[in-house]
Scaffold this motif. Structure first.
Motif, PDB file in Angstrom:
ATOM      1  N   ARG A 245      11.892  -6.652  -9.488  1.00 16.35           N
ATOM      2  CA  ARG A 245      13.349  -6.518  -9.597  1.00 16.35           C
ATOM      3  C   ARG A 245      13.854  -5.496  -8.600  1.00 16.35           C
ATOM      4  NH1 ARG A 245      15.783  -9.132 -14.487  1.00 16.35           N
ATOM      5  NH2 ARG A 245      14.129 -10.653 -14.751  1.00 16.35           N
ATOM      6  N   ALA A 246      13.184  -4.360  -8.514  1.00 17.20           N
ATOM      7  CA  ALA A 246      13.635  -3.289  -7.638  1.00 17.20           C
ATOM      8  C   ALA A 246      13.684  -3.769  -6.202  1.00 17.20           C
ATOM      9  CB  ALA A 246      12.701  -2.084  -7.772  1.00 17.20           C
ATOM     10  N   LYS A 247      12.668  -4.520  -5.809  1.00 22.42           N
ATOM     11  CA  LYS A 247      12.629  -5.012  -4.437  1.00 22.42           C
ATOM     12  C   LYS A 247      13.744  -6.018  -4.186  1.00 22.42           C
ATOM     13  CE  LYS A 247       8.523  -5.589  -2.343  1.00 22.42           C
ATOM     14  NZ  LYS A 247       7.159  -6.125  -2.273  1.00 22.42           N
ATOM     15  N   ASN A 248      13.985  -6.887  -5.197  1.00 23.44           N
ATOM     16  CA  ASN A 248      15.038  -7.882  -5.030  1.00 23.44           C
ATOM     17  C   ASN A 248      16.406  -7.237  -4.906  1.00 23.44           C
ATOM     18  OD1 ASN A 248      13.267  -9.926  -5.093  1.00 23.44           O
ATOM     19  ND2 ASN A 248      13.581 -10.467  -7.234  1.00 23.44           N
ATOM     20  N   SER A 249      16.664  -6.221  -5.742  1.00 20.17           N
ATOM     21  CA  SER A 249      18.015  -5.667  -5.758  1.00 20.17           C
ATOM     22  C   SER A 249      18.264  -4.739  -4.585  1.00 20.17           C
ATOM     23  CB  SER A 249      18.284  -4.963  -7.081  1.00 20.17           C
ATOM     24  OG  SER A 249      17.244  -4.062  -7.336  1.00 20.17           O
ATOM     25  N   PHE A 250      17.236  -4.071  -4.079  1.00 15.06           N
ATOM     26  CA  PHE A 250      17.461  -3.199  -2.938  1.00 15.06           C
ATOM     27  C   PHE A 250      17.279  -3.939  -1.618  1.00 15.06           C
ATOM     28  CE2 PHE A 250      16.271   0.129  -6.079  1.00 15.06           C
ATOM     29  CZ  PHE A 250      17.504   0.743  -6.105  1.00 15.06           C
ATOM     30  N   GLY A 251      16.645  -5.072  -1.683  1.00 15.16           N
ATOM     31  CA  GLY A 251      16.476  -5.870  -0.477  1.00 15.16           C
ATOM     32  C   GLY A 251      15.354  -5.392   0.415  1.00 15.16           C
ATOM     33  N   LEU A 252      14.804  -4.234   0.139  1.00 13.56           N
ATOM     34  CA  LEU A 252      13.676  -3.760   0.946  1.00 13.56           C
ATOM     35  C   LEU A 252      12.807  -2.853   0.097  1.00 13.56           C
ATOM     36  CD1 LEU A 252      14.258  -0.587   2.673  1.00 13.56           C
ATOM     37  CD2 LEU A 252      16.340  -1.897   2.529  1.00 13.56           C
ATOM     38  N   ASP A 253      11.712  -2.482   0.625  1.00 10.58           N
ATOM     39  CA  ASP A 253      10.779  -1.650  -0.113  1.00 10.58           C
ATOM     40  C   ASP A 253      11.412  -0.297  -0.453  1.00 10.58           C
ATOM     41  OD1 ASP A 253       8.599  -0.403  -1.149  1.00 10.58           O
ATOM     42  OD2 ASP A 253       7.222  -1.330   0.274  1.00 10.58           O
ATOM     43  N   VAL A 254      11.468  -0.002  -1.754  1.00 12.16           N
ATOM     44  CA  VAL A 254      12.122   1.227  -2.187  1.00 12.16           C
ATOM     45  C   VAL A 254      11.404   2.451  -1.650  1.00 12.16           C
ATOM     46  CG1 VAL A 254      13.021   2.470  -4.155  1.00 12.16           C
ATOM     47  CG2 VAL A 254      12.804   0.007  -4.256  1.00 12.16           C
ATOM     48  N   ALA A 255      10.090   2.375  -1.606  1.00 11.06           N
ATOM     49  CA  ALA A 255       9.310   3.513  -1.134  1.00 11.06           C
ATOM     50  C   ALA A 255       9.665   3.831   0.306  1.00 11.06           C
ATOM     51  CB  ALA A 255       7.820   3.200  -1.244  1.00 11.06           C
ATOM     52  N   GLN A 256       9.785   2.774   1.112  1.00 16.07           N
ATOM     53  CA  GLN A 256      10.149   2.914   2.511  1.00 16.07           C
ATOM     54  C   GLN A 256      11.478   3.652   2.637  1.00 16.07           C
ATOM     55  OE1 GLN A 256       7.830   1.699   4.632  1.00 16.07           O
ATOM     56  NE2 GLN A 256       8.943   2.951   6.092  1.00 16.07           N
ATOM     57  N   LYS A 257      12.426   3.227   1.791  1.00 18.21           N
ATOM     58  CA  LYS A 257      13.761   3.789   1.831  1.00 18.21           C
ATOM     59  C   LYS A 257      13.724   5.289   1.529  1.00 18.21           C
ATOM     60  CE  LYS A 257      18.245   1.954   0.520  1.00 18.21           C
ATOM     61  NZ  LYS A 257      18.895   1.002  -0.384  1.00 18.21           N
ATOM     62  N   VAL A 258      12.954   5.647   0.496  1.00 11.54           N
ATOM     63  CA  VAL A 258      12.885   7.052   0.101  1.00 11.54           C
ATOM     64  C   VAL A 258      12.276   7.896   1.210  1.00 11.54           C
ATOM     65  CG1 VAL A 258      11.824   8.674  -1.487  1.00 11.54           C
ATOM     66  CG2 VAL A 258      12.834   6.584  -2.353  1.00 11.54           C
TER      67      VAL A 258
ATOM     68  N   LEU B 119       3.126   4.720 -13.727  1.00  9.65           N
ATOM     69  CA  LEU B 119       2.611   3.567 -12.982  1.00  9.65           C
ATOM     70  C   LEU B 119       3.658   3.044 -11.992  1.00  9.65           C
ATOM     71  CD1 LEU B 119       0.023   1.974 -12.831  1.00  9.65           C
ATOM     72  CD2 LEU B 119       0.924   0.372 -14.482  1.00  9.65           C
ATOM     73  N   ILE B 120       4.922   3.032 -12.421  1.00 13.23           N
ATOM     74  CA  ILE B 120       5.989   2.614 -11.512  1.00 13.23           C
ATOM     75  C   ILE B 120       6.057   3.562 -10.315  1.00 13.23           C
ATOM     76  CG2 ILE B 120       8.493   2.374 -11.261  1.00 13.23           C
ATOM     77  CD1 ILE B 120       8.570   1.436 -14.170  1.00 13.23           C
ATOM     78  N   ALA B 121       5.954   4.859 -10.590  1.00 13.32           N
ATOM     79  CA  ALA B 121       5.983   5.851  -9.519  1.00 13.32           C
ATOM     80  C   ALA B 121       4.801   5.661  -8.575  1.00 13.32           C
ATOM     81  CB  ALA B 121       5.969   7.264 -10.106  1.00 13.32           C
ATOM     82  N   VAL B 122       3.631   5.311  -9.149  1.00 13.95           N
ATOM     83  CA  VAL B 122       2.442   5.104  -8.327  1.00 13.95           C
ATOM     84  C   VAL B 122       2.664   3.952  -7.355  1.00 13.95           C
ATOM     85  CG1 VAL B 122       0.070   4.226  -8.417  1.00 13.95           C
ATOM     86  CG2 VAL B 122       0.736   6.116  -9.864  1.00 13.95           C
ATOM     87  N   VAL B 123       3.276   2.853  -7.861  1.00 15.04           N
ATOM     88  CA  VAL B 123       3.451   1.681  -7.021  1.00 15.04           C
ATOM     89  C   VAL B 123       4.528   1.921  -5.962  1.00 15.04           C
ATOM     90  CG1 VAL B 123       4.077  -0.756  -7.006  1.00 15.04           C
ATOM     91  CG2 VAL B 123       2.663   0.151  -8.842  1.00 15.04           C
ATOM     92  N   LEU B 124       5.608   2.597  -6.333  1.00 16.32           N
ATOM     93  CA  LEU B 124       6.751   2.669  -5.436  1.00 16.32           C
ATOM     94  C   LEU B 124       6.825   3.932  -4.571  1.00 16.32           C
ATOM     95  CD1 LEU B 124       9.630   1.235  -7.627  1.00 16.32           C
ATOM     96  CD2 LEU B 124       8.371   0.080  -5.822  1.00 16.32           C
ATOM     97  N   TYR B 125       6.285   5.050  -5.049  1.00 13.63           N
ATOM     98  CA  TYR B 125       6.535   6.307  -4.351  1.00 13.63           C
ATOM     99  C   TYR B 125       5.257   7.028  -3.940  1.00 13.63           C
ATOM    100  CZ  TYR B 125      10.882   5.140  -6.585  1.00 13.63           C
ATOM    101  OH  TYR B 125      11.970   4.465  -7.002  1.00 13.63           O
TER     102      TYR B 125
END
Lengths: 122, 180
Positions: free
Chosen positions: B159-172, B44-50
Motif C-alpha cells: 500500500r505504501a508503495k502504491n500511494s507514494f508512487g515510489l520507494d518510501v525508503a528512497q524518499k526518506v 518489521l515495517i521499519a526494517v523493510v522500509l527504513y
C-alpha cells in the motif's frame, strides 16, 4: 525494494519446521513422573516440598507467597508481586515450572530423569 | 541532522507499536506471561522500509513507551521487554539484508530472538537457568503472531508503495541528504 520483500521463501518453512520439531523433541524426552517440588529463591534452593500442604515462602519479615502442593500438582497463592503471573500460571504438574520474576522465585516440579539440568543453578 | 519527516515517521511507528502492545494484553494467550507479539509489526515495517537508525529508534521507543503505559518502567519485566525488542529488531534487520529468508522467516526469527533474549535476561535476574525451560512453549506460541506480522507488513508495504508512487525508503534518504 526488490526480491527482498517477498512474503515466503523456501527457507521460511524450514525454519518453522525446525522450531516445531524441536518443541516435540524437547517434550518427548521429558519424564512425566514427579516426586518433589523444589523452590529456588535467587537461584539458591530455598525448600524442598515432598508432602502435600500449604507452605509460606518468607524471607525474614517479608512473606513473598504461599506455595500449595496437593500431592499431584502445585500452585501459588497470595503472591505480593504486581502482575500476579505466578498465580495465574495455575496448577503445574511434573516437569513444570512456575516463575516469579519480581520476587526472583522459581518453583520446579522435579522429575526423575532430568537431574543434570536441576543442579545447574548459580 | 534528522529530518522532521523521519522524526514524524519514527514517532508514529513507535506510538502505534505501543498502542498495539497495550491492546494485545486483552487478547487471551495460553501462557500467563507472554503475548502474541503483534506490536513487533511496526519494527518489521521499519526494517523493510527504513534504515537501521530508524529500526533501532522505533524498537527502543516502542518498548520504553509501552513500559510507561503498563506502569512497569525500571522493573525487570520491562528490561526483559526492551532487551527482547532490540534484539529482535537487530536480528530482523540483519536477516532482511542477507536476503535468505522471506518476510515470514524474518518475522519468525525476530520472535525467536525476542524470546531467547527475554529468557536470558529473566534467567540472569532470577539467577537460575531453569528459566529457559519455558522457552520451547514461548517459541512455538510466537509463530502465529510472527506469521500474522509478516502478512500485515507485506500488505502495508505494498500500500505504501502504491500511494507514494515510489520507494518510501528512497524518499526518506533523499530528504535526509537534502537537509544536510
Amino acid at each position: 525494494m526488490n526480491r527482498r520483500g517477498k512474503l515466503f521463501k523456501k527457507y521460511d518453512l524450514f525454519l518453522v519446521i525446525v522450531i516445531v520439531v524441536g518443541f516435540f523433541v524437547f517434550y518427548s524426552t521429558r519424564s512425566r513422573e514427579g516426586r518433589s517440588v523444589e523452590v529456588f529463591v535467587e537461584g539458591k534452593l530455598f525448600m524442598r516440598i515432598a508432602a502435600p500442604g500449604t507452605y509460606e515462602l518468607c524471607d525474614g519479615e517479608k512473606c513473598l507467597m504461599k506455595v500449595v502442593f496437593d500431592g499431584q500438582k502445585v500452585h501459588v497463592e497470595d503472591s505480593n508481586c504486581p502482575l500476579k503471573i505466578c498465580e495465574r500460571t495455575g496448577n503445574v504438574g511434573p516437569g513444570g515450572t512456575i516463575i516469579c520474576v519480581p520476587n526472583k522465585v522459581l518453583i520446579k516440579f522435579r522429575t526423575n530423569v532430568d537431574t543434570a539440568v536441576d543442579v545447574m543453578t548459580w | 541532522m534528522v529530518s522532521s519527516r523521519k522524526l514524524a515517521l519514527i514517532s508514529s511507528l513507535a506510538s502505534l507499536g505501543s498502542v498495539i502492545y497495550f491492546l494485545e494484553t486483552f487478547i487471551p494467550f495460553p501462557l500467563p506471561f507472554g503475548r502474541w507479539g503483534l506490536s513487533n509489526l511496526v519494527v518489521l515495517i521499519a526494517v523493510v522500509l527504513y534504515d537501521w537508525q530508524t529500526v533501532f529508534a522505533v524498537s527502543l521507543m516502542k518498548s520504553v513507551v509501552s513500559a510507561l503505559i503498563t506502569g512497569q518502567l525500571f522493573s525487570i519485566v520491562s528490561l526483559m521487554s526492551i532487551a527482547g525488542s532490540v534484539t529482535a529488531a537487530t536480528c530482523e534487520y540483519v536477516t532482511f539484508h542477507t536476503s535468505v529468508f522471506g518476510l515470514t522467516g524474518i518475522s519468525v526469527l525476530g520472535s525467536v530472538a525476542n524470546n531467547v533474549a527475554q529468557s536470558i535476561v529473566g534467567a540472569v535476574s532470577i539467577k537460575s537457568w531453569s528459566f529457559l525451560l519455558v522457552l520451547p512453549n514461548m517459541l512455538i506460541l510466537g509463530i502465529p503472531g510472527a506469521v500474522l506480522n509478516a502478512y500485515l507488513t507485506e500488505r502495508v508495504v505494498k500500500r505504501a508503495k502504491n500511494s507514494f508512487g515510489l520507494d518510501v525508503a528512497q524518499k526518506v534518504t533523499n530528504n535526509e541528504n537534502d537537509s544536510r
